[in-house]
Design a protein around this motif. Structure first.
Motif, short mmCIF file in Angstrom:
data_model
loop_
_atom_site.label_atom_id
_atom_site.label_comp_id
_atom_site.label_asym_id
_atom_site.label_seq_id
_atom_site.Cartn_x
_atom_site.Cartn_y
_atom_site.Cartn_z
N MET A 1 0.82 -1.20 0.00
CA MET A 1 0.00 0.00 0.00
C MET A 1 0.87 1.26 0.00
N ALA A 2 1.90 1.28 0.85
CA ALA A 2 2.78 2.45 0.92
C ALA A 2 3.53 2.64 -0.40
N SER A 3 3.89 1.54 -1.04
CA SER A 3 4.58 1.62 -2.33
C SER A 3 3.69 2.27 -3.38
N TRP A 4 2.41 1.93 -3.37
CA TRP A 4 1.46 2.51 -4.32
C TRP A 4 1.34 4.02 -4.09
N ILE A 5 1.23 4.41 -2.83
CA ILE A 5 1.12 5.84 -2.50
C ILE A 5 2.39 6.57 -2.90
N ASP A 6 3.54 5.96 -2.63
CA ASP A 6 4.81 6.58 -3.02
C ASP A 6 4.89 6.77 -4.53
N ASN A 7 4.49 5.76 -5.29
CA ASN A 7 4.51 5.86 -6.75
C ASN A 7 3.59 6.97 -7.24
N LYS A 8 2.40 7.09 -6.67
CA LYS A 8 1.46 8.14 -7.07
C LYS A 8 2.02 9.52 -6.73
N TYR A 9 2.63 9.64 -5.55
CA TYR A 9 3.20 10.92 -5.12
C TYR A 9 4.33 11.33 -6.06
N ILE A 10 5.21 10.41 -6.39
CA ILE A 10 6.34 10.70 -7.27
C ILE A 10 5.83 11.07 -8.67
N GLY A 11 4.82 10.34 -9.16
CA GLY A 11 4.25 10.65 -10.46
C GLY A 11 3.63 12.04 -10.49
N LEU A 12 2.91 12.39 -9.43
CA LEU A 12 2.30 13.72 -9.35
C LEU A 12 3.36 14.80 -9.29
N LYS A 13 4.41 14.56 -8.53
CA LYS A 13 5.48 15.53 -8.40
C LYS A 13 6.16 15.77 -9.75
N ILE A 14 6.38 14.69 -10.51
CA ILE A 14 7.00 14.82 -11.83
C ILE A 14 6.09 15.60 -12.78
N ARG A 15 4.79 15.32 -12.73
CA ARG A 15 3.85 16.05 -13.59
C ARG A 15 3.82 17.53 -13.26
N ILE A 16 3.85 17.87 -11.98
CA ILE A 16 3.84 19.28 -11.57
C ILE A 16 5.12 19.97 -12.04
N GLN A 17 6.26 19.29 -11.90
CA GLN A 17 7.52 19.88 -12.36
C GLN A 17 7.53 20.10 -13.86
N LYS A 18 7.00 19.14 -14.62
CA LYS A 18 6.95 19.29 -16.08
C LYS A 18 6.03 20.45 -16.46
N PHE A 19 4.89 20.57 -15.76
CA PHE A 19 3.98 21.68 -16.04
C PHE A 19 4.67 23.01 -15.77
N ALA A 20 5.39 23.11 -14.65
CA ALA A 20 6.08 24.35 -14.30
C ALA A 20 7.15 24.68 -15.34
N GLU A 21 7.90 23.68 -15.78
CA GLU A 21 8.94 23.90 -16.79
C GLU A 21 8.33 24.38 -18.11
N GLU A 22 7.26 23.76 -18.54
CA GLU A 22 6.61 24.14 -19.80
C GLU A 22 6.02 25.55 -19.69
N PHE A 23 5.48 25.87 -18.52
CA PHE A 23 4.88 27.19 -18.32
C PHE A 23 5.95 28.27 -18.43
N VAL A 24 7.11 28.02 -17.87
CA VAL A 24 8.20 29.00 -17.91
C VAL A 24 8.80 29.07 -19.31
N LYS A 25 8.92 27.94 -20.01
CA LYS A 25 9.49 27.92 -21.35
C LYS A 25 8.62 28.67 -22.34
N GLU A 26 7.31 28.55 -22.20
CA GLU A 26 6.40 29.19 -23.14
C GLU A 26 6.26 30.65 -22.80
N GLU A 27 6.80 31.51 -23.64
CA GLU A 27 6.72 32.94 -23.38
C GLU A 27 5.28 33.44 -23.48
N GLN A 28 4.52 32.84 -24.36
CA GLN A 28 3.15 33.29 -24.55
C GLN A 28 2.32 33.04 -23.30
N GLY A 29 2.52 31.92 -22.63
CA GLY A 29 1.78 31.62 -21.41
C GLY A 29 2.13 32.57 -20.29
#
Length: 74
Positions: A1-29
Motif C-alpha cells: 500500500m505504501a509503495s502505491w502511494i509513493d509511486n502516485k506521489y512521485i508521479g504527481l510531483k514529476i507532472r507538476i515539475q513538467k507543467f512548471a517547466e513548460e509554463f516558464v518555457k512558453e513565453e506566450q503563457g
C-alpha cells in the motif's frame, strides 16, 4: 500500500515539475499571465480611486429599488 502511494506521489510531483517547466518555457503563457495580473491590478486601483463615487451610485440605486418596491405593494 505504501509503495502505491509513493509511486502516485512521485508521479504527481514529476507532472507538476513538467507543467512548471513548460509554463516558464512558453513565453506566450507567461505574458498572458502577467497581462491578466496587470489588468486585475488596474481594476482594483480604479475601484479604490473612485470608491466614493461608486458607493454613492450604489446607495442611490438601492434607495431607488427600495422606494420603487414600496410603490408596487400599494
Amino acid at each position: 500500500m505504501a509503495s502505491w502511494i509513493d509511486n502516485k506521489y512521485i508521479g504527481l510531483k514529476i507532472r507538476i515539475q513538467k507543467f512548471a517547466e513548460e509554463f516558464v518555457k512558453e513565453e506566450q503563457g507567461v505574458s498572458a499571465f502577467i497581462a491578466t495580473v496587470l489588468l486585475i491590478l488596474i481594476v482594483v486601483l480604479l475601484c479604490a480611486l473612485f470608491w466614493k463615487n461608486i458607493s454613492e451610485w450604489f446607495t442611490g440605486m438601492w434607495s431607488n429599488i427600495v422606494d420603487t418596491g414600496n410603490e408596487i405593494h400599494t
